[in-house]
Design a protein around this motif. Sequence first.
Motif, PDB file in Angstrom:
ATOM      1  N   UNK A   1       3.043  45.270  67.613  1.00 61.16           N
ATOM      2  CA  UNK A   1       1.922  45.467  68.529  1.00 61.16           C
ATOM      3  C   UNK A   1       2.144  44.698  69.828  1.00 61.16           C
ATOM      4  N   UNK A   2       2.683  43.472  69.734  1.00 64.38           N
ATOM      5  CA  UNK A   2       2.949  42.670  70.921  1.00 64.38           C
ATOM      6  C   UNK A   2       4.014  43.329  71.794  1.00 64.38           C
ATOM      7  N   UNK A   3       5.040  43.892  71.182  1.00 66.52           N
ATOM      8  CA  UNK A   3       6.096  44.565  71.936  1.00 66.52           C
ATOM      9  C   UNK A   3       5.565  45.808  72.636  1.00 66.52           C
TER      10      UNK A   3
ATOM     11  N   UNK B   1       5.491  46.471  76.705  1.00 65.34           N
ATOM     12  CA  UNK B   1       6.069  47.657  77.332  1.00 65.34           C
ATOM     13  C   UNK B   1       5.034  48.432  78.131  1.00 65.34           C
ATOM     14  N   UNK B   2       3.793  48.409  77.700  1.00 66.53           N
ATOM     15  CA  UNK B   2       2.735  49.158  78.377  1.00 66.53           C
ATOM     16  C   UNK B   2       2.250  48.449  79.638  1.00 66.53           C
ATOM     17  N   UNK B   3       2.014  47.116  79.549  1.00 70.78           N
ATOM     18  CA  UNK B   3       1.401  46.394  80.654  1.00 70.78           C
ATOM     19  C   UNK B   3       2.359  45.470  81.410  1.00 70.78           C
TER      20      UNK B   3
END
Length: 70
Positions: free
Chosen positions: A52-54, A58-60
Motif C-alpha cells: 500500500x505504501x509503494x 507511485x501515485x502521489x
Amino acid sequence: MNDYEVTPTRKRSKCEVKKIPGQTLDFCRDIAAANFLGVSYGVYMGMKRDKEAQEYYEKFGVRMKRRRPK
C-alpha cells in the motif's frame, strides 16, 4: 437408494472465504490470503502495508506518513 446414491445434506457456500464467527470479512480474507501464501498473519500484514505504501508513493510521489496510535 443405496449408499452410493446419497444426496448431500449441506449445500456448498458461494462465499470464497470461510467466515469465522464474530470476525469481520476483511479479517477472514486476510487470514485466508496469508494461509494461501504460506506465511503468518503478521508477515502478511507487513507485506500488505508495504504494498500500500509503494502504491501511494507511485501515485502521489511522496511517502505515506505513518499514523501514531492514540
